[in-house]
Scaffold this motif. Structure first.
Motif, PDB file in Angstrom:
ATOM      1  N   ARG A 233       0.827  -1.209   0.000  1.00  0.00           N
ATOM      2  CA  ARG A 233       0.000   0.000   0.000  1.00  0.00           C
ATOM      3  C   ARG A 233       0.860   1.257   0.000  1.00  0.00           C
ATOM      4  N   ASN A 234       2.005   1.209   0.693  1.00  0.00           N
ATOM      5  CA  ASN A 234       2.890   2.377   0.757  1.00  0.00           C
ATOM      6  C   ASN A 234       4.339   1.886   0.835  1.00  0.00           C
ATOM      7  N   PRO A 235       4.909   1.494  -0.317  1.00  0.00           N
ATOM      8  CA  PRO A 235       6.247   0.877  -0.278  1.00  0.00           C
ATOM      9  C   PRO A 235       7.380   1.835   0.074  1.00  0.00           C
ATOM     10  N   VAL A 236       7.157   3.152  -0.068  1.00  0.00           N
ATOM     11  CA  VAL A 236       8.240   4.093   0.237  1.00  0.00           C
ATOM     12  C   VAL A 236       8.322   4.403   1.728  1.00  0.00           C
ATOM     13  N   LEU A 237       7.267   4.085   2.483  1.00  0.00           N
ATOM     14  CA  LEU A 237       7.261   4.352   3.917  1.00  0.00           C
ATOM     15  C   LEU A 237       8.048   3.270   4.643  1.00  0.00           C
ATOM     16  N   LYS A 238       9.031   3.679   5.402  1.00  0.00           N
ATOM     17  CA  LYS A 238       9.842   2.727   6.162  1.00  0.00           C
ATOM     18  C   LYS A 238       9.595   2.936   7.658  1.00  0.00           C
ATOM     19  N   GLU A 239       9.192   1.863   8.306  1.00  0.00           N
ATOM     20  CA  GLU A 239       8.986   1.918   9.746  1.00  0.00           C
ATOM     21  C   GLU A 239      10.345   1.842  10.450  1.00  0.00           C
ATOM     22  N   LYS A 240      10.306   2.105  11.758  1.00  0.00           N
ATOM     23  CA  LYS A 240      11.538   2.043  12.538  1.00  0.00           C
ATOM     24  C   LYS A 240      11.986   0.598  12.682  1.00  0.00           C
ATOM     25  N   ASN A 241      13.286   0.383  12.588  1.00  0.00           N
ATOM     26  CA  ASN A 241      13.814  -0.958  12.780  1.00  0.00           C
ATOM     27  C   ASN A 241      13.464  -1.487  14.171  1.00  0.00           C
ATOM     28  N   ASN A 242      13.182  -2.794  14.220  1.00  0.00           N
ATOM     29  CA  ASN A 242      12.871  -3.521  15.467  1.00  0.00           C
ATOM     30  C   ASN A 242      11.525  -3.130  16.076  1.00  0.00           C
ATOM     31  N   CYS A 243      10.686  -2.405  15.310  1.00  0.00           N
ATOM     32  CA  CYS A 243       9.381  -2.028  15.865  1.00  0.00           C
ATOM     33  C   CYS A 243       8.369  -3.165  15.765  1.00  0.00           C
ATOM     34  N   ILE A 244       8.718  -4.217  15.016  1.00  0.00           N
ATOM     35  CA  ILE A 244       7.863  -5.396  14.877  1.00  0.00           C
ATOM     36  C   ILE A 244       8.711  -6.631  15.149  1.00  0.00           C
ATOM     37  N   GLU A 245       8.147  -7.583  15.887  1.00  0.00           N
ATOM     38  CA  GLU A 245       8.802  -8.863  16.132  1.00  0.00           C
ATOM     39  C   GLU A 245       7.817  -9.982  15.811  1.00  0.00           C
ATOM     40  N   ALA A 246       8.359 -11.103  15.367  1.00  0.00           N
ATOM     41  CA  ALA A 246       7.477 -12.220  15.007  1.00  0.00           C
ATOM     42  C   ALA A 246       8.193 -13.532  15.251  1.00  0.00           C
ATOM     43  N   VAL A 247       7.390 -14.562  15.437  1.00  0.00           N
ATOM     44  CA  VAL A 247       7.867 -15.944  15.518  1.00  0.00           C
ATOM     45  C   VAL A 247       7.162 -16.707  14.403  1.00  0.00           C
ATOM     46  N   PHE A 248       7.935 -17.361  13.534  1.00  0.00           N
ATOM     47  CA  PHE A 248       7.388 -18.107  12.396  1.00  0.00           C
ATOM     48  C   PHE A 248       7.413 -19.610  12.678  1.00  0.00           C
ATOM     49  N   ASN A 249       6.405 -20.284  12.226  1.00  0.00           N
ATOM     50  CA  ASN A 249       6.355 -21.756  12.220  1.00  0.00           C
ATOM     51  C   ASN A 249       6.530 -22.370  13.618  1.00  0.00           C
ATOM     52  N   ASN A 250       6.109 -21.611  14.689  1.00  0.00           N
ATOM     53  CA  ASN A 250       6.242 -22.098  16.069  1.00  0.00           C
ATOM     54  C   ASN A 250       7.677 -22.483  16.406  1.00  0.00           C
ATOM     55  N   SER A 251       8.634 -21.790  15.794  1.00  0.00           N
ATOM     56  CA  SER A 251      10.043 -22.148  15.978  1.00  0.00           C
ATOM     57  C   SER A 251      10.621 -21.640  17.286  1.00  0.00           C
ATOM     58  N   GLY A 252      10.015 -20.614  17.874  1.00  0.00           N
ATOM     59  CA  GLY A 252      10.554 -20.020  19.087  1.00  0.00           C
ATOM     60  C   GLY A 252      11.603 -18.957  18.810  1.00  0.00           C
ATOM     61  N   THR A 253      12.052 -18.847  17.562  1.00  0.00           N
ATOM     62  CA  THR A 253      13.060 -17.843  17.189  1.00  0.00           C
ATOM     63  C   THR A 253      12.379 -16.521  16.870  1.00  0.00           C
ATOM     64  N   VAL A 254      12.816 -15.468  17.530  1.00  0.00           N
ATOM     65  CA  VAL A 254      12.221 -14.150  17.327  1.00  0.00           C
ATOM     66  C   VAL A 254      12.921 -13.456  16.147  1.00  0.00           C
ATOM     67  N   VAL A 255      12.117 -13.025  15.190  1.00  0.00           N
ATOM     68  CA  VAL A 255      12.632 -12.296  14.025  1.00  0.00           C
ATOM     69  C   VAL A 255      12.202 -10.840  14.169  1.00  0.00           C
ATOM     70  N   LYS A 256      13.173  -9.912  13.969  1.00  0.00           N
ATOM     71  CA  LYS A 256      12.882  -8.493  14.112  1.00  0.00           C
ATOM     72  C   LYS A 256      12.846  -7.800  12.744  1.00  0.00           C
ATOM     73  N   TYR A 257      11.987  -6.828  12.645  1.00  0.00           N
ATOM     74  CA  TYR A 257      11.832  -6.077  11.391  1.00  0.00           C
ATOM     75  C   TYR A 257      13.070  -5.234  11.122  1.00  0.00           C
TER      76      TYR A 257
END
Length: 527
Positions: A233-257
């Motif tokens: 929707r807005n590809p030029v807008l960049k959020e602050k680094n590390n403002c989002i965290e996620a865990v994929f596939n129930n792996s327990g590993t935290v991935v940061k934006y």
């Protein structure tokens, strides 16, 4: 409208038809022996005054009784020969229970022809295009090189190779596969809301609901950002680094934006979607194309009456902006290369024509006997001609014969340039005229030789005259000196000379009187 004909067409498409009410039929479209769509066909030729009540009666009961995904594939086709555009638009924008289309007979048949043809659609036309462009040496079309440089390098066969991506493709596409987002954390510095940290734990199927403005879109875009690095929707807008965290596939590993890095997302785009490019990050385009349905463009595609809006929505949903970029570049470069191609084609065609003409001549004289006869005739003519009284051997004197041939060609060209040279009689007249002019020239040559000899004699006389003139000039210098012609000095010199002469004569007389045998004289000589 021929209702029996339309029923026959529908029977060929769906097989058996079920009668729902008078002139209303129901058919099931099957794909690979599975139900793919439920189609209601209305042949009443008259639209109900209360359309909402009409569709409620025809569709509602079965719609609610149909479980699963088939419920999303209901179609209501109303066949009308004539209908006002406003009415047609109103009905087709009504998406309750089913997608609705108002067709005439021809549009009805075209609709299902299109449906059938879409079954074997290429899943990634961009990759196909890039492979074809690579093979043709036009790979720079999908780069950011200037079009004029792409064309000039292609024509010079010096097109630059697109830099190969790092060997991330050697990994399996499943090495970085995200099968599910197990947990998502939105930090306080992710957009204005929420103010505090929010944590979301997801299951296999999740229902997100809420009133406008509470952050549903922000939540979905957070998922898109953590996976793609950018949002569609807005590809030029960049959020602050590390403002989002996620865990994929129930792996327990935290991935940061990380919005500043592009290589990890390019690697995903290459492994997941085979999209190869050398810079920046366009993973969000492929992700929205294949995984993250663009609801806004889906709505625009299904309901818009503008061809341009429908086309744009289709690009965004199915093909993506990269398709539009490459297609536009290909068209522009094709238009420019076509001019060069046409020019080269014309040159090739002319060359082919020249070759064909030469082949005909070669075939005509390919017979060795005919060629030998022609060679003998040429040799005989050369020998008999004896041009410039030269005895030539046609077999050996090729260079001299070629020179003579050029001279003859020049003479012939000069003759042809004469306006009066049209036949042998005219040629005889030219020859006589040449002889007359030649005699005049020879007489002129003789006169010129005599004139040259006279000039040489005159030049010798001129040299003698110059020598005499020099002598006279020197004499004139003597006469010009007054000292040599002064009378006063001349008389003085004359007196001196007379005195000297007298002395000499006196001495001579004395010597005569002397005794020749005497060694001494007693006379005193007075000076």
């Amino acid at each position: 409208m021929n209702k029996e004909h339309m029923i026959g067409i529908a029977g060929n498409i769906f097989g058996a038809l079920e009668t729902v009410s008078e002139d209303v039929y129901k058919g099931i479209l099957k794909v690979n022996a599975k139900d793919a769509g439920v189609y209601y066909i209305d042949l009443t030729e008259k639209l109900a005054d209360d359309f909402d009540a009409y569709q409620e009666r025809i569709l509602a009961k079965e719609y609610y009784n149909t479980p699963g995904s088939l419920q999303w594939n209901y179609y209501f086709l109303l066949l009308q020969d004539q209908v006002a555009k406003e009415t047609k638009t109103k009905i087709e924008n009504n998406d309750k229970y089913a997608r609705k289309y108002v067709f005439n007979e021809e549009e009805f048949q075209d609709f299902f022809n299109l449906e059938k043809s879409s079954g074997d659609l290429d899943s990634n036309i961009i990759v196909e295009w890039k492979q074809a462009l690579d093979k043709a040496g036009l790979q720079e079309i999908y780069s950011d090189a200037k079009q004029v440089d792409v064309i000039s390098r292609f024509e010079a066969n010096t097109a630059k190779k697109i830099r190969a991506e790092k060997n991330t493709a050697a990994k399996s596409a499943t090495d970085d596969m995200i099968r599910s987002v197990s947990r998502l954390t939105l930090k306080p510095d992710y957009r204005k809301y929420p103010v505090s940290e929010r944590n979301f734990n997801f299951g296999k199927v999740n229902l997100i609901k809420g009133i406008n403005g509470v952050g549903k879109t922000s939540l979905f875009e957070a998922i898109e950002l953590i996976i793609c690095g950018r949002s569609f929707r807005n590809p030029v807008l960049k959020e602050k680094n590390n403002c989002i965290e996620a865990v994929f596939n129930n792996s327990g590993t935290v991935v940061k934006y990380d919005g500043t890095s592009t290589e990890p997302y390019r690697d995903r785009d290459l492994r997941w979607y085979s999209s190869s490019y050398t810079r920046d990050n366009y993973l969000y385009i492929s992700f929205n194309r294949y995984n993250f349905f663009n609801a806004d463009d889906g709505r625009r595609f299904s309901s818009s009456n503008s061809d341009e809006e429908v086309k744009l929505a289709l690009f965004n949903i199915v093909l993506g902006p990269e398709y539009d970029y490459i297609a536009g570049r290909m068209q522009k470069i094709y238009d420019k290369l076509r001019l060069t191609h046409n020019k080269i084609s014309a040159e090739v065609q002319k060359a082919k024509s020249d070759v064909e003409s030469a082949d005909k001549i070669i075939k005509k004289y390919k017979n060795s006997d005919a060629l030998k006869a022609m060679q003998k005739a040429v040799s005989r003519n050369i020998t008999e001609l004896q041009f410039l009284k030269k005895e030539l051997n046609p077999e050996n004197d090729h260079t001299e014969i070629e020179e003579i041939n050029n001279n003859i060609a020049a003479i012939c060209a000069a003759i042809l340039e004469q306006k009066n040279a049209g036949n042998l009689k005219d040629l005889d007249g030219l020859i006589e005229d040449f002889k007359r002019k030649d005699a005049i020239f020879k007489n002129f040559h003789v006169n010129l030789s005599g004139l040259i000899e006279k000039i040489q004699t005159d030049r010798q006389k001129e040299s003698a005259f110059k020598a005499d003139s020099l002598l006279l000039e020197n004499a004139l210098k003597y006469f010009a000196d007054e000292r040599f012609f002064s009378l006063e000095r001349l008389e003085s010199k004359l007196k001196d000379q007379i005195a000297e002469i007298n002395k000499v004569e006196f001495l001579v007389e004395i010597f005569k009187e002397l005794d020749p045998g005497s060694h001494h004289s007693e006379k005193t000589i007075e000076a």
